[in-house]
Scaffold this active site. Sequence first.
Site, PDB file in Angstrom:
ATOM      1  N   LYS A  14       0.841  -1.201   0.000  1.00 14.15           N
ATOM      2  CA  LYS A  14       0.000   0.000   0.000  1.00 14.15           C
ATOM      3  C   LYS A  14       0.875   1.250   0.000  1.00 14.15           C
ATOM      4  O   LYS A  14       0.605   2.212  -0.708  1.00 14.15           O
ATOM      5  CB  LYS A  14      -0.880   0.048   1.253  1.00 14.15           C
ATOM      6  CG  LYS A  14      -2.017  -0.924   1.273  1.00 14.15           C
ATOM      7  CD  LYS A  14      -2.901  -0.647   2.499  1.00 14.15           C
ATOM      8  CE  LYS A  14      -4.090  -1.573   2.533  1.00 14.15           C
ATOM      9  NZ  LYS A  14      -4.974  -1.287   3.676  1.00 14.15           N
ATOM     10  N   GLU A  38      -8.817  -1.550  13.807  1.00 14.70           N
ATOM     11  CA  GLU A  38      -9.930  -1.800  12.886  1.00 14.70           C
ATOM     12  C   GLU A  38     -11.163  -2.274  13.637  1.00 14.70           C
ATOM     13  O   GLU A  38     -11.174  -3.362  14.197  1.00 14.70           O
ATOM     14  CB  GLU A  38      -9.519  -2.840  11.835  1.00 14.70           C
ATOM     15  CG  GLU A  38      -8.446  -2.316  10.901  1.00 14.70           C
ATOM     16  CD  GLU A  38      -8.247  -3.186   9.657  1.00 14.70           C
ATOM     17  OE1 GLU A  38      -9.176  -3.922   9.275  1.00 14.70           O
ATOM     18  OE2 GLU A  38      -7.147  -3.109   9.083  1.00 14.70           O
ATOM     19  N   ASP A  67      -8.220   1.772   3.794  1.00 17.43           N
ATOM     20  CA  ASP A  67      -8.905   0.509   3.986  1.00 17.43           C
ATOM     21  C   ASP A  67      -9.521   0.098   2.656  1.00 17.43           C
ATOM     22  O   ASP A  67     -10.094   0.931   1.952  1.00 17.43           O
ATOM     23  CB  ASP A  67      -9.970   0.630   5.078  1.00 17.43           C
ATOM     24  CG  ASP A  67     -10.095  -0.692   5.826  1.00 17.43           C
ATOM     25  OD1 ASP A  67      -9.104  -1.086   6.483  1.00 17.43           O
ATOM     26  OD2 ASP A  67     -11.135  -1.360   5.702  1.00 17.43           O
ATOM     27  N   ASP A 145      -4.608  -9.737  -6.090  1.00 21.49           N
ATOM     28  CA  ASP A 145      -4.146  -9.228  -7.389  1.00 21.49           C
ATOM     29  C   ASP A 145      -4.093 -10.292  -8.492  1.00 21.49           C
ATOM     30  O   ASP A 145      -4.447  -9.992  -9.635  1.00 21.49           O
ATOM     31  CB  ASP A 145      -2.761  -8.567  -7.248  1.00 21.49           C
ATOM     32  CG  ASP A 145      -2.870  -7.134  -6.743  1.00 21.49           C
ATOM     33  OD1 ASP A 145      -3.988  -6.586  -6.740  1.00 21.49           O
ATOM     34  OD2 ASP A 145      -1.838  -6.567  -6.362  1.00 21.49           O
TER      35      ASP A 145
HETATM   36  P1  ITT Z   1      -3.547  -2.633   6.724  1.00 19.83           P
HETATM   37  O1  ITT Z   1      -2.475  -2.867   7.737  1.00 19.83           O
HETATM   38  O2  ITT Z   1      -3.415  -1.312   6.035  1.00 19.83           O
HETATM   39  O3  ITT Z   1      -4.944  -2.856   7.278  1.00 19.83           O
HETATM   40  P2  ITT Z   1      -4.252  -4.913   5.085  1.00 19.83           P
HETATM   41  O4  ITT Z   1      -3.536  -5.636   3.989  1.00 19.83           O
HETATM   42  O5  ITT Z   1      -4.788  -5.689   6.245  1.00 19.83           O
HETATM   43  O6  ITT Z   1      -3.299  -3.730   5.574  1.00 19.83           O
HETATM   44  P3  ITT Z   1      -6.978  -4.033   4.574  1.00 19.83           P
HETATM   45  O7  ITT Z   1      -7.361  -4.137   6.012  1.00 19.83           O
HETATM   46  O8  ITT Z   1      -7.389  -2.794   3.824  1.00 19.83           O
HETATM   47  O9  ITT Z   1      -5.402  -4.099   4.380  1.00 19.83           O
HETATM   48  O10 ITT Z   1      -7.456  -5.345   3.861  1.00 19.83           O
HETATM   49  C1  ITT Z   1      -7.783  -5.375   2.569  1.00 19.83           C
HETATM   50  C2  ITT Z   1      -7.546  -6.754   1.995  1.00 19.83           C
HETATM   51  O11 ITT Z   1      -8.200  -6.733   0.705  1.00 19.83           O
HETATM   52  C3  ITT Z   1      -6.074  -7.062   1.725  1.00 19.83           C
HETATM   53  O12 ITT Z   1      -5.492  -7.833   2.729  1.00 19.83           O
HETATM   54  C4  ITT Z   1      -6.131  -7.827   0.404  1.00 19.83           C
HETATM   55  O13 ITT Z   1      -6.352  -9.193   0.654  1.00 19.83           O
HETATM   56  C5  ITT Z   1      -7.350  -7.243  -0.274  1.00 19.83           C
HETATM   57  N1  ITT Z   1      -6.946  -6.105  -1.141  1.00 19.83           N
HETATM   58  C6  ITT Z   1      -7.144  -4.785  -0.932  1.00 19.83           C
HETATM   59  N2  ITT Z   1      -6.601  -4.047  -1.898  1.00 19.83           N
HETATM   60  C7  ITT Z   1      -6.043  -4.925  -2.731  1.00 19.83           C
HETATM   61  C8  ITT Z   1      -5.301  -4.778  -3.907  1.00 19.83           C
HETATM   62  O14 ITT Z   1      -4.986  -3.597  -4.420  1.00 19.83           O
HETATM   63  N3  ITT Z   1      -4.873  -5.889  -4.509  1.00 19.83           N
HETATM   64  C9  ITT Z   1      -5.157  -7.104  -4.004  1.00 19.83           C
HETATM   65  N4  ITT Z   1      -5.820  -7.336  -2.900  1.00 19.83           N
HETATM   66  C10 ITT Z   1      -6.265  -6.240  -2.250  1.00 19.83           C
END
Ligand code: ITT
Length: 188
Positions: A14, A38, A67, A145
């Site tokens: 991210k 969260e 998020d 992805d």
């Molecule tokens: P944080 O520490 O920022 O929370 P995280 O990976 O747990 O990191 P989220 O809580 O936003 O992030 O979870 C979103 C999930 O959705 C993430 O773990 C992926 O499995 C999926 N996801 C979100 N954006 C994505 C992307 O651009 N490509 C692939 N999968 C994605």
Amino acid sequence: MGAAIAIATGNRHKVEEINNVLRECGYEVEPVDAPKIEIQSNSLVEIALFAASTAYSLLHRPVMVEDAGLFIEPLNGFPGPYSAYVYKTIGIDGLLRLLSSENNRKAYFKSVIALAYRDGIVVFEAETPGEIAREPRGTQGFGFDPVFIPEGSEKTFAEMSLEEKNMFSHRGKAAKKLCAWLKGHVVK
Ligand code: ITT
């Protein structure tokens, strides 16, 4: 180097994706050692607002969170806000199994960036429509992805460079909205 804004996240992908966009407007995000707390909610906006405000009250400096979730039409929007948990538990294979007899592969990714600063919290939302591939393809990126093909492309996100993914992605679009906002505001 641009002006640094803190980001609370455990996901380095991210950070890289957001930085690739923010560089264009003279900013960068800097991961900080603050928890992204969260809450459980069906709304990504609620989750992001709470996480940003708690991070700000701990850090006392501008801080953002992002998020995101994958909403699959034939599964009535599942996994949505539970995408991280579903990725950790059943993963890509489990998700493809849920869709194995499904011809409707429509889905969208949604991103919510919440930036908390002295004057309040601003939120930027964006979505990318697309479909779920029959099989995983590609090695770049993270999470789902390898199985997400955005509308307007034949490739999965995992077959794209970071720059190309940002041209299509929910996160790229939300970060561009943040960039536009930052041009007209001073964040303290
Ligand atoms: P944080 O520490 O920022 O929370 P995280 O990976 O747990 O990191 P989220 O809580 O936003 O992030 O979870 C979103 C999930 O959705 C993430 O773990 C992926 O499995 C999926 N996801 C979100 N954006 C994505 C992307 O651009 N490509 C692939 N999968 C994605």
